[in-house]
Motif scaffolding. Structure first.
Motif, mmCIF file in Angstrom:
data_model
loop_
_atom_site.group_PDB
_atom_site.id
_atom_site.type_symbol
_atom_site.label_atom_id
_atom_site.label_comp_id
_atom_site.label_asym_id
_atom_site.label_seq_id
_atom_site.Cartn_x
_atom_site.Cartn_y
_atom_site.Cartn_z
ATOM 1 N N ILE A 7 0.857 -1.184 0.000
ATOM 2 C CA ILE A 7 0.000 0.000 0.000
ATOM 3 C C ILE A 7 0.891 1.230 0.000
ATOM 4 C CG2 ILE A 7 -1.766 1.295 1.237
ATOM 5 C CD1 ILE A 7 -2.704 -1.365 2.429
ATOM 6 N N LEU A 8 0.749 2.054 -1.030
ATOM 7 C CA LEU A 8 1.525 3.289 -1.130
ATOM 8 C C LEU A 8 0.665 4.446 -0.630
ATOM 9 C CD1 LEU A 8 3.941 4.323 -3.861
ATOM 10 C CD2 LEU A 8 2.284 5.982 -3.077
ATOM 11 N N LEU A 36 3.808 -1.110 3.950
ATOM 12 C CA LEU A 36 3.342 0.263 3.820
ATOM 13 C C LEU A 36 4.466 1.077 3.189
ATOM 14 C CD1 LEU A 36 1.099 2.311 4.527
ATOM 15 C CD2 LEU A 36 2.254 2.643 6.713
ATOM 16 N N LEU A 37 4.192 1.662 2.039
ATOM 17 C CA LEU A 37 5.165 2.486 1.322
ATOM 18 C C LEU A 37 4.777 3.942 1.511
ATOM 19 C CD1 LEU A 37 4.882 0.386 -1.940
ATOM 20 C CD2 LEU A 37 6.816 0.312 -0.373
ATOM 21 N N LEU A 38 5.644 4.718 2.142
ATOM 22 C CA LEU A 38 5.385 6.143 2.322
ATOM 23 C C LEU A 38 6.174 6.905 1.271
ATOM 24 C CD1 LEU A 38 5.705 6.403 6.202
ATOM 25 C CD2 LEU A 38 3.627 6.174 4.843
ATOM 26 N N LEU A 39 5.495 7.732 0.500
ATOM 27 C CA LEU A 39 6.147 8.486 -0.568
ATOM 28 C C LEU A 39 5.940 9.977 -0.361
ATOM 29 C CD1 LEU A 39 7.576 8.654 -3.361
ATOM 30 C CD2 LEU A 39 5.287 8.562 -4.375
ATOM 31 N N ALA A 74 11.572 17.143 3.745
ATOM 32 C CA ALA A 74 11.322 15.713 3.527
ATOM 33 C C ALA A 74 11.498 14.943 4.834
ATOM 34 C CB ALA A 74 12.251 15.165 2.446
ATOM 35 N N ASN A 75 12.557 15.244 5.579
ATOM 36 C CA ASN A 75 12.787 14.570 6.862
ATOM 37 C C ASN A 75 11.670 14.871 7.848
ATOM 38 O OD1 ASN A 75 15.165 13.416 5.964
ATOM 39 N ND2 ASN A 75 16.451 15.049 6.786
ATOM 40 N N SER A 76 11.209 16.113 7.861
ATOM 41 C CA SER A 76 10.129 16.513 8.757
ATOM 42 C C SER A 76 8.835 15.769 8.430
ATOM 43 C CB SER A 76 9.906 18.027 8.654
ATOM 44 O OG SER A 76 8.759 18.413 9.357
ATOM 45 N N VAL A 77 8.495 15.687 7.148
ATOM 46 C CA VAL A 77 7.272 14.990 6.728
ATOM 47 C C VAL A 77 7.364 13.513 7.110
ATOM 48 C CG1 VAL A 77 5.933 14.226 4.729
ATOM 49 C CG2 VAL A 77 6.677 16.607 4.898
ATOM 50 N N MET A 78 8.503 12.887 6.855
ATOM 51 C CA MET A 78 8.657 11.469 7.183
ATOM 52 C C MET A 78 8.624 11.241 8.697
ATOM 53 S SD MET A 78 8.513 9.632 4.604
ATOM 54 C CE MET A 78 8.793 9.547 2.855
ATOM 55 N N SER A 79 9.155 12.182 9.470
ATOM 56 C CA SER A 79 9.093 12.072 10.934
ATOM 57 C C SER A 79 7.652 12.153 11.420
ATOM 58 C CB SER A 79 9.913 13.181 11.594
ATOM 59 O OG SER A 79 11.275 12.985 11.345
ATOM 60 N N ARG A 80 6.883 13.065 10.851
ATOM 61 C CA ARG A 80 5.458 13.166 11.217
ATOM 62 C C ARG A 80 4.719 11.890 10.855
ATOM 63 N NH1 ARG A 80 2.599 17.822 8.629
ATOM 64 N NH2 ARG A 80 0.873 17.065 9.861
ATOM 65 N N VAL A 94 7.519 -0.993 6.912
ATOM 66 C CA VAL A 94 7.369 0.350 6.344
ATOM 67 C C VAL A 94 8.609 0.684 5.525
ATOM 68 C CG1 VAL A 94 7.094 2.815 6.849
ATOM 69 C CG2 VAL A 94 5.939 1.115 8.274
ATOM 70 N N GLU A 95 8.393 1.158 4.306
ATOM 71 C CA GLU A 95 9.480 1.646 3.456
ATOM 72 C C GLU A 95 9.210 3.116 3.159
ATOM 73 O OE1 GLU A 95 9.978 -0.695 -0.104
ATOM 74 O OE2 GLU A 95 9.785 -2.583 1.014
ATOM 75 N N LYS A 96 10.228 3.943 3.354
ATOM 76 C CA LYS A 96 10.096 5.380 3.092
ATOM 77 C C LYS A 96 10.806 5.708 1.788
ATOM 78 C CE LYS A 96 10.311 6.343 8.001
ATOM 79 N NZ LYS A 96 11.128 6.943 9.042
ATOM 80 N N LYS A 97 10.118 6.435 0.922
ATOM 81 C CA LYS A 97 10.679 6.831 -0.368
ATOM 82 C C LYS A 97 10.486 8.327 -0.550
ATOM 83 C CE LYS A 97 11.301 2.493 -1.524
ATOM 84 N NZ LYS A 97 12.609 1.897 -1.553
ATOM 85 N N VAL A 98 11.481 8.975 -1.130
ATOM 86 C CA VAL A 98 11.381 10.397 -1.435
ATOM 87 C C VAL A 98 11.672 10.561 -2.915
ATOM 88 C CG1 VAL A 98 12.314 12.707 -1.000
ATOM 89 C CG2 VAL A 98 12.087 11.075 0.892
#
Length: 158
Positions: A7-8, A36-39, A74-80, A94-98
């Protein structure tokens, strides 16, 4: 054997995207079968302009400052986003992608490349005129991704 779902969730600095992530965690995840893919999509870097005769706007220091700000955002958004999914005490992978570029295009390419089974996005709930001027990322994605798209509207009282 149960196939893993991917799920992205497209996240940005808005409350709407964090609400969409929270909604996804509540309604779509099943333990041990979901990644869970966070983009997060950064705006494209500015292009040098011949109109900048002084080279002030695009001098090395200015570009370095813009890139630093972009990384910090980007770091702030991923931290939230991390705070949101940690609150759910889930063991989901969880995988984080930017990405960088036009959000609607980057999201559609990421869905394909990352093999997402579902795309989840928050709705900014722009009115007709604002959507006509700015365009709608979710409308574009609905027409171009090959997986189901869930657009989550944040209730006004949240």
């Amino acid at each position: 054997m149960v196939k893993e779902r991917r799920i992205l969730v497209a996240v940005d600095e808005s409350e709407e995207s964090m609400y969409a992530l929270s909604w996804c965690l509540t309604n779509l995840l099943s333990l041990n079968t979901t990644t869970l893919l966070l983009l997060y999509v950064k705006p494209p870097p500015p292009a040098y302009s011949s109109l900048d005769a002084t080279e002030y706007l695009f001098a090395g220091d200015a570009i370095a400052s813009m890139e630093k700000y972009s990384r910090e955002l980007a770091n702030s958004v991923m931290s939230r986003a991390e705070e949101v999914y940690r609150d759910f005490n889930t063991s989901v992978k969880v995988e984080k992608k930017v990405g960088s570029g036009d959000a609607k295009e980057v999201i559609c390419v990421a869905v394909e490349k990352l093999g997402a089974d579902i795309l989840v996005m928050g709705s900014h709930d722009y009115g007709f005129f604002k959507r006509a001027l700015l365009g709608s990322v979710s409308d574009y994605c609905a027409k171009h991704v090959k997986c189901p798209l869930v657009v989550v509207k944040r209730p006004k009282n949240v």
